[in-house]
Write an enzyme that holds these catalytic residues in place. Structure first.
Site, mmCIF file in Angstrom:
data_model
loop_
_atom_site.group_PDB
_atom_site.id
_atom_site.type_symbol
_atom_site.label_atom_id
_atom_site.label_comp_id
_atom_site.label_asym_id
_atom_site.label_seq_id
_atom_site.Cartn_x
_atom_site.Cartn_y
_atom_site.Cartn_z
ATOM 1 N N TYR A 10 0.864 -1.259 -0.279
ATOM 2 C CA TYR A 10 -0.197 -0.209 -0.174
ATOM 3 C C TYR A 10 1.271 1.185 0.404
ATOM 4 O O TYR A 10 -0.056 2.514 -0.018
ATOM 5 C CB TYR A 10 -0.736 -0.316 1.297
ATOM 6 C CG TYR A 10 -1.750 -0.706 1.118
ATOM 7 C CD1 TYR A 10 -2.961 -1.193 0.102
ATOM 8 C CD2 TYR A 10 -1.922 -2.163 1.780
ATOM 9 C CE1 TYR A 10 -4.092 -2.595 0.373
ATOM 10 C CE2 TYR A 10 -2.519 -3.246 2.128
ATOM 11 C CZ TYR A 10 -3.808 -3.489 0.985
ATOM 12 O OH TYR A 10 -4.114 -4.087 0.844
ATOM 13 N N HIS A 44 -8.832 1.569 -5.542
ATOM 14 C CA HIS A 44 -7.831 0.704 -5.197
ATOM 15 C C HIS A 44 -6.893 0.700 -5.616
ATOM 16 O O HIS A 44 -6.157 0.913 -6.082
ATOM 17 C CB HIS A 44 -8.207 -0.913 -5.236
ATOM 18 C CG HIS A 44 -9.433 -1.240 -4.883
ATOM 19 N ND1 HIS A 44 -10.636 -0.857 -3.471
ATOM 20 C CD2 HIS A 44 -10.791 -1.329 -5.250
ATOM 21 C CE1 HIS A 44 -11.658 -1.819 -4.513
ATOM 22 N NE2 HIS A 44 -12.468 -1.040 -4.838
HETATM 23 O O1 CA2 Z 1 -6.190 -2.036 -3.043
HETATM 24 C C1 CA2 Z 1 -6.864 -1.307 -1.732
HETATM 25 O O2 CA2 Z 1 -6.839 -0.297 -2.100
HETATM 26 C C2 CA2 Z 1 -7.514 -2.296 -1.090
HETATM 27 O O3 CA2 Z 1 -8.975 -1.403 -1.090
HETATM 28 C C3 CA2 Z 1 -7.134 -2.169 0.337
HETATM 29 C C4 CA2 Z 1 -8.036 -2.654 1.535
HETATM 30 C C5 CA2 Z 1 -8.201 -4.382 0.727
HETATM 31 O O4 CA2 Z 1 -8.843 -5.857 1.649
HETATM 32 C C6 CA2 Z 1 -8.956 -4.088 -0.804
HETATM 33 O O5 CA2 Z 1 -8.685 -5.512 -1.216
HETATM 34 C C7 CA2 Z 1 -8.197 -3.556 -1.285
HETATM 35 C C8 CA2 Z 1 -7.322 -3.438 2.985
HETATM 36 C C9 CA2 Z 1 -7.130 -1.887 3.052
HETATM 37 C C10 CA2 Z 1 -6.485 -1.539 4.606
HETATM 38 O O6 CA2 Z 1 -5.958 -0.906 4.264
HETATM 39 C C11 CA2 Z 1 -4.478 -1.235 4.895
HETATM 40 C C12 CA2 Z 1 -3.057 -0.749 4.764
HETATM 41 C C13 CA2 Z 1 -2.008 -0.693 5.219
HETATM 42 C C14 CA2 Z 1 -1.710 -1.345 6.630
HETATM 43 C C15 CA2 Z 1 -3.025 -2.744 6.792
HETATM 44 C C16 CA2 Z 1 -3.884 -2.411 5.360
#
Ligand code: CA2
Length: 152
Positions: free
Chosen positions: A26, A103
């Site tokens: 991310y 996303h």
């Molecule tokens: O790629 C994306 O933006 C997602 O929406 C992010 C979600 C995931 O469940 C989707 O499949 C794709 C996860 C959000 C959690 O974000 C975090 C960021 C940093 C550390 C842990 C989680």
């Protein structure tokens, strides 16, 4: 009534962790950075942004319903709710505003459980896999839709 020049930016569960965990997936930008980018991008088009992030689905639903009263469109990264929530999809479809789905990662290239989005077919703009910069892309494209400058 003149159309409001305001967007709702919605970040779903766990996106408050941006920048603190999983930088290889991310990136290193924080949620604050994302919201500042959104404000700056929208301002270049004369729009303002109301930002909400919550780990509670009902809070997101309430913000989406309220946007139906005073926003011109919704930019949303639903986080994991993308893949699970018919309730969230119904809220977006119920307010009848144009929606941009963002996303950070490319969900099509990840685990199979991330490859279906309940939100996709209620959104008119889809941006995946551009990292945090994808929020700016989504805002540019959504405002083009709102102002009638988008073609095809
Ligand atoms: O790629 C994306 O933006 C997602 O929406 C992010 C979600 C995931 O469940 C989707 O499949 C794709 C996860 C959000 C959690 O974000 C975090 C960021 C940093 C550390 C842990 C989680």
């Amino acid at each position: 009534m003149t159309a409001p020049r305001r967007l709702l930016l919605v970040n779903g569960p766990n996106l408050n962790l941006l920048g603190a965990r999983e930088p290889t997936v991310y990136g290193t930008a924080t949620l604050h950075d994302v919201e500042a980018l959104a404000v700056e991008t929208a301002a270049a088009h004369g729009f303002e942004v109301r930002a909400v992030q919550s780990n509670h689905e009902g809070v997101l639903l309430d913000a989406i319903h309220a946007a139906g009263e005073d926003c011109a469109g919704i930019v949303i990264n639903p986080g994991g709710l993308t893949h699970t929530s018919i309730v969230l999809r119904d809220a977006l479809s119920g307010v009848a505003l144009p929606v941009a789905e963002v996303h950070i990662s490319d969900i099509a290239q990840r685990e199979s459980f991330r490859q279906h989005s309940y939100v996709a077919d209620v959104a008119v703009v889809h941006v995946v896999g551009e990292g945090v910069a994808g929020y700016a892309t989504a805002i540019d494209r959504l405002i083009a839709v709102i102002t009638g400058q988008a073609f095809g």
